[in-house]
Design an enzyme around this catalytic site. Structure first.
Site, mmCIF file in Angstrom:
data_model
loop_
_atom_site.group_PDB
_atom_site.id
_atom_site.type_symbol
_atom_site.label_atom_id
_atom_site.label_comp_id
_atom_site.label_asym_id
_atom_site.label_seq_id
_atom_site.Cartn_x
_atom_site.Cartn_y
_atom_site.Cartn_z
ATOM 1 N N CYS A 184 0.920 -1.287 -0.347
ATOM 2 C CA CYS A 184 0.042 0.019 -0.303
ATOM 3 C C CYS A 184 0.423 0.725 0.339
ATOM 4 O O CYS A 184 0.166 1.984 -0.539
ATOM 5 C CB CYS A 184 -0.790 0.210 1.333
ATOM 6 S SG CYS A 184 -0.072 0.184 3.054
ATOM 7 N N ASN A 244 -7.838 4.418 -3.062
ATOM 8 C CA ASN A 244 -6.712 2.843 -2.174
ATOM 9 C C ASN A 244 -6.346 2.328 -3.444
ATOM 10 O O ASN A 244 -6.432 2.757 -4.686
ATOM 11 C CB ASN A 244 -8.495 2.119 -1.492
ATOM 12 C CG ASN A 244 -8.099 1.328 -0.438
ATOM 13 O OD1 ASN A 244 -6.905 0.992 0.474
ATOM 14 N ND2 ASN A 244 -8.571 0.834 0.131
#
Ligand SMILES: *[C@@H]1O[C@H](CO)[C@@H](O)[C@H](O)[C@H]1NC(C)=O
Ligand SMILES: *[C@@H]1O[C@H](CO)[C@@H](O)[C@H](O)[C@H]1NC(C)=O
Ligand SMILES: *[C@@H]1O[C@H](CO)[C@@H](O)[C@H](O)[C@H]1NC(C)=O
Length: 347
Positions: free
Chosen positions: A153, A311
């Site tokens: 991430c 995201n």
């Protein structure tokens, strides 16, 4: 006039009737339960096909079914609860637990540092900001990506911020290579699929003299060895990076009015895992564990202020891969800690 023995008579008829009724209702409720279970199994099978899931064996499949069932029940009871500003939905993450999500999808490691930002904040003197901005409408945000089961991430968060400043300064929106960061940014504290820091990614891209495109150096969600040839071909450059002063949402707005930002949040909750739309206003805590990218802010019709956050869990999650998170919660840290550790590349 009462018929003698009516009492006994009626009881004698009623009792078997009651027993029969109870019996039927028991059989019926058992049948309903079986139907529920059966329909849950049907939903699971359909979900497996839809997502192309492959399990190693029946034991694994059964274990995943129980997690799926418990997640579906959680989602449905949350949505039935009514009067919420956001909804949950079944997505591709429905057969994993929140602990598994945290272990394999998050991967942001919080840097240890004092309260003073290590770099200047070039937006410190900004006095007025627009009431809303959405960098997606300004051609500064690439399509939503999917990190897969790799704790990268931090690379997606930083690369999206680089894509943003690159598009703003050059007018060219280019999808850049997360795989390069995952595979080649290995000489500092960053650990590929085991997690890392957005600051580390910016440092790597800066010192490397730039970053290649996603097309030239595609993502494959593994800690594959760095491809030095692909690493040496730069498509976008940055001049460094800066931190937004911590724990102040108005400072985040000042920076975000000028470019997309890498931000860290606490994302390990069932609410976040199954968020499917609306303005997320759940208190998640401040144990930062996920890197995402703030790409805008605004206010809805009801007057609620929000952040627009990109995201890296694919388009099936959230609002096409994005989440709107409540902004201006009164605590300087921001919802889920969004104002605690924001940074941006300079170009
Ligand atoms: C990922 O990329 C590396 C290096 O290019 C390659 O060796 C590896 O086979 C790839 N893995 C997958 C799953 O595509
Ligand atoms: C490394 O990158 C170069 C240039 O993009 C490419 O031609 C080559 O196939 C890549 N090597 C591997 C092992 O993926
Ligand atoms: C947040 O920053 C602003 C300047 O943008 C400053 O006026 C304000 O006092 C700060 N708030 C807190 C709580 O530090």
């Amino acid at each position: 006039m009462a018929f003698p023995g009516q009492k006994q008579c009626s009881l004698a008829i009623l009792l078997p009737l009651i027993i029969l009724a109870v019996g039927i209702s028991q059989v019926w409720s058992r049948k309903l339960m079986n139907d529920d279970e059966a329909s849950m199994e049907e939903r699971y099978e359909e979900w497996i096909i839809k997502h192309g899931k492959v399990y190693n064996n029946d034991e694994e499949k059964q274990k995943r079914f129980l997690i799926f069932k418990s997640n579906v029940e959680y989602i449905e009871s949350f949505n039935a609860g009514g009067d919420k500003s956001y909804k949950l939905g079944i997505n591709h993450l429905t057969d994993i637990t929140v602990e598994e999500l945290k272990a394999s999808l998050n991967g942001f490691k919080r840097p240890q540092r004092g309260s003073t930002p290590p770099t200047p904040f070039k937006y410190a003197n900004v006095e007025s900001v627009p009431s809303s901005i959405d960098w997606r409408n300004k051609g500064a945000v690439t399509s939503v990506k999917n990190q897969g089961f790799c704790g990268s991430c931090w690379a997606f968060s930083a690369v999206a911020a680089v894509e943003g400043i690159h598009a703003i300064t050059t007018g060219q929106l280019v999808s850049l290579s997360e795989q390069q960061v995952v595979s080649c940014d290995i000489h500092g504290r960053d650990e590929g699929c085991n997690g890392g820091y957005m600051e580390g990614a910016f440092q790597y891209i800066w010192k490397n003299g730039g970053i290649n495109s996603d097309a030239n150096y595609p993502y494959n969600a593994t800690d594959a060895t760095c491809n030095a040839t692909a690493e040496a071909f730069e498509v976008a450059q940055i001049k460094g990076y800066e931190m937004v002063p911590a724990n102040n949402e108005s400072e985040v707005v000042k920076a975000l009015a000028h470019q997309p930002l890498a931000v860290a949040i606490q994302a390990s909750s069932l609410h976040f895992q199954f968020y499917s739309g609306g303005i997320f206003d759940e208190t998640c805590g401040y144990e930062l564990d996920h890197g995402v990218t703030a790409v805008g802010y605004g206010t809805n019709e009801a007057g609620t202020d929000y952040w627009i956050v990109k995201n890296s869990w694919g388009t099936e999650w959230g609002e096409g891969g994005y989440i709107r998170m409540k902004r201006g919660i009164g605590a300087g840290l921001g919802l889920c800690g969004i104002a605690m550790d924001a940074s941006y590349p300079t170009a």
